[in-house]
Design an enzyme around this catalytic site. Structure first.
Site, PDB file in Angstrom:
ATOM      1  CG  PHE A  15      -1.814  -1.208   1.341  1.00  0.00           C
ATOM      2  CD1 PHE A  15      -2.947  -1.361   0.538  1.00  0.00           C
ATOM      3  CD2 PHE A  15      -1.495  -2.219   2.236  1.00  0.00           C
ATOM      4  CE1 PHE A  15      -3.751  -2.494   0.657  1.00  0.00           C
ATOM      5  CE2 PHE A  15      -2.287  -3.354   2.355  1.00  0.00           C
ATOM      6  CZ  PHE A  15      -3.424  -3.500   1.576  1.00  0.00           C
ATOM      7  CG  ASP A  38      -0.883   1.709  -4.153  1.00  0.00           C
ATOM      8  OD1 ASP A  38      -0.721   2.140  -2.999  1.00  0.00           O
ATOM      9  OD2 ASP A  38      -1.945   1.862  -4.800  1.00  0.00           O
ATOM     10  CB  CYS A  73      -5.321   5.155   8.972  1.00  0.00           C
ATOM     11  SG  CYS A  73      -5.814   4.534   7.381  1.00  0.00           S
TER      12      CYS A  73
HETATM   13  N1  SAH Z   1       1.533   4.097   2.807  1.00  0.00           N
HETATM   14  C1  SAH Z   1       1.123   5.261   2.079  1.00  0.00           C
HETATM   15  C2  SAH Z   1      -0.336   5.561   2.214  1.00  0.00           C
HETATM   16  C3  SAH Z   1      -1.246   4.421   1.868  1.00  0.00           C
HETATM   17  S1  SAH Z   1      -2.827   4.923   1.391  1.00  0.00           S
HETATM   18  C4  SAH Z   1       1.965   6.461   2.447  1.00  0.00           C
HETATM   19  O1  SAH Z   1       2.849   6.364   3.304  1.00  0.00           O
HETATM   20  O2  SAH Z   1       1.758   7.523   1.885  1.00  0.00           O
HETATM   21  C5  SAH Z   1      -3.504   3.459   0.834  1.00  0.00           C
HETATM   22  C6  SAH Z   1      -3.017   2.992  -0.523  1.00  0.00           C
HETATM   23  O3  SAH Z   1      -3.528   1.686  -0.711  1.00  0.00           O
HETATM   24  C7  SAH Z   1      -3.506   3.804  -1.707  1.00  0.00           C
HETATM   25  O4  SAH Z   1      -2.397   4.212  -2.458  1.00  0.00           O
HETATM   26  C8  SAH Z   1      -4.376   2.840  -2.518  1.00  0.00           C
HETATM   27  O5  SAH Z   1      -4.170   2.984  -3.911  1.00  0.00           O
HETATM   28  C9  SAH Z   1      -3.837   1.504  -2.069  1.00  0.00           C
HETATM   29  N2  SAH Z   1      -4.775   0.374  -2.115  1.00  0.00           N
HETATM   30  C10 SAH Z   1      -6.063   0.340  -1.709  1.00  0.00           C
HETATM   31  N3  SAH Z   1      -6.551  -0.910  -1.809  1.00  0.00           N
HETATM   32  C11 SAH Z   1      -5.542  -1.688  -2.284  1.00  0.00           C
HETATM   33  C12 SAH Z   1      -5.408  -3.083  -2.572  1.00  0.00           C
HETATM   34  N4  SAH Z   1      -6.421  -3.919  -2.382  1.00  0.00           N
HETATM   35  N5  SAH Z   1      -4.230  -3.514  -3.015  1.00  0.00           N
HETATM   36  C13 SAH Z   1      -3.179  -2.669  -3.191  1.00  0.00           C
HETATM   37  N6  SAH Z   1      -3.251  -1.360  -2.930  1.00  0.00           N
HETATM   38  C14 SAH Z   1      -4.411  -0.874  -2.480  1.00  0.00           C
END
Ligand code: SAH
Length: 420
Positions: A251, A273, A367
């Protein structure tokens, strides 16, 4: 540009004003208890009588059963969250001076960040937690992003921004609107998500610094206000753990944790991601920091797809990492989703451990505001024990300085660090 000039063309010039007469709300005993404890929300079902109807942004005064003053706040007939409290206990006049005092207090709480020229991206106003309910103000270098979660702010926007201009001069202001607000154009008076309120037009992402690393943020289209500013301190901790490691950042969004790991000396960093635009931004963020020898030396890999599926594939393929960071989106925004969220955290723990080398480090964040830190930490440690990989936690962290916790619902971020 440190003073606000509202020209006739400005979107701020046509916004409505709050009604001169305040609305009196007579609240139930439950409502009274909540307000006396300092809670910033009054729900519609806690209101027994009200003096007259109002529109979003009119000022409302809550009284107890004996007609004693409880709180004053912003009225919002479009939401079950009927009043957002601006002040408890004593009446207030909501004007530029009031905003100025609150913005100055918010800035004072962040003094260490504001004085650090290695960090030019931070949250200046964190809603209820800074006494400004339903309002977020984030700064990315010379760009301020004003995000509204209630139409009640609209009649007060010009006064608010005049105070912002004094406390935090900037070259440009961008407006963002919550999803709920975007669906109610009838209350927006022409305001739209991502519109420029003042200053220089934006043609692409803006650049800013976080602990000396350069990042881009897209304040107009990006998630939240363009960047996840709340993870700054966790990213710095990851940097300190990364020397010589093979790192997987699940993520990853635009590569925040990845870049810190690379600067910390990680051998390899993989950013995973489901969003290809986010991964493309992660790649650009690496390109922006190639002047740093450790970033230039780190091998950066992009993995696009669903985290649950890809982690299972990586395990089947026998891939191993020494440091796995998992920072998923919020899984529980409502109470009914808590169970599902906890089982997703348990599943991510198992999947993360499936690709974690023996003796490696797992960093798992949540979160989800409805999931308590106790429930989160217990679920993760239990899932690991059941998978035969007991965790040895060495840190549990919460909120960064610019994301203070002002009431119980304001605590949402928790992060577990553990060795296996
Ligand atoms: N770790 C990041 C923030 C994560 S926000 C930072 O430090 O800035 C959550 C992220 O998860 C988003 O970019 C979204 O595109 C991704 N996401 C949501 N569902 C997902 C899934 N099932 N598999 C992979 N990525 C996912």
């Amino acid at each position: 540009m440190d003073k606000l000039a509202i020209t006739p063309e400005s979107p701020l010039s046509t916004l409505p004003k709050a009604a001169p007469q305040r609305i009196a709300l007579h609240v139930s005993r439950d409502g009274e208890r909540a307000l006396r404890s300092g809670h910033p929300w009054l729900f519609d079902n806690s209101i027994e009588r009200q003096s007259h109807a109002g529109k979003p942004g009119d000022l409302a005064v809550a009284f107890d059963q004996k007609r004693r003053f409880l709180a004053i706040g912003l009225y919002d007939p479009t939401s079950p969250l009927r009043m957002r409290v601006l002040q408890h206990g004593t009446p207030a006049t909501l004007d530029q001076a009031w905003f100025l005092a609150h913005l100055q207090a918010a800035a004072r709480r962040r003094a260490p960040l504001l004085g650090d020229n290695r960090t030019t991206g931070y949250r200046l106003v964190h809603g209820e937690n800074d006494g400004l309910p339903g309002l977020v103000v984030d700064r990315y270098a010379e760009t301020l992003v004003i995000k509204l979660y209630s139409a009640a702010w609209i009649p007060h926007l010009a006064d608010l921004l005049a105070a912002v201009a004094t406390v935090q001069p900037a070259q440009r202001w961008v407006l963002r609107l919550s999803r709920t607000l975007q669906k109610a154009p009838e209350h927006l008076y022409g305001l739209t998500d991502g519109m420029l309120l003042m200053g220089l037009a934006l043609t692409g992402p803006v650049l800013f610094l976080e602990n000396g690393l350069c990042f881009e943020a897209d304040p107009i289209r990006g998630q939240k206000t363009g960047f996840f500013l709340d993870q700054r301190e966790n990213r710095a901790r990851v940097e300190a753990l990364a020397a010589g490691q093979r790192v997987l950042n699940v993520f990853a969004y635009n590569g925040g944790f990845s870049l810190y790991a690379a600067r910390g000396g990680a051998r390899q960093v993989a950013s995973l991601d489901s969003s290809r635009p986010a991964l493309a931004a992660a790649e650009r963020n690496f390109a922006l920091n190639q002047h740093l020898p450790t970033v230039a030396a780190a091998e950066h890999q992009l993995l696009a797809g669903d985290a649950f599926q890809l982690l299972a594939h990586l395990q089947t393929a026998g891939q191993h990492y020494d440091l796995v960071i998992i920072d998923p989106p919020a899984f529980a925004k409502q109470q009914t989703e808590v169970e599902r969220a906890l089982s997703a955290y348990a599943q991510l723990t198992r999947l993360g451990l499936g690709v974690l080398a023996s003796g490696g480090t797992l960093v798992l964040a949540s979160c989800s505001s409805r999931v308590s830190s106790d429930a989160f930490f217990a679920t993760v440690t239990q899932a690991a024990a059941q998978a035969g990989r007991p965790l040895h936690p060495f840190a549990q962290t919460a909120h960064a300085l610019d994301h203070p916790i002002g009431f119980a619902e304001g605590a949402y971020l928790k992060c577990l660090y553990a060795r296996t």
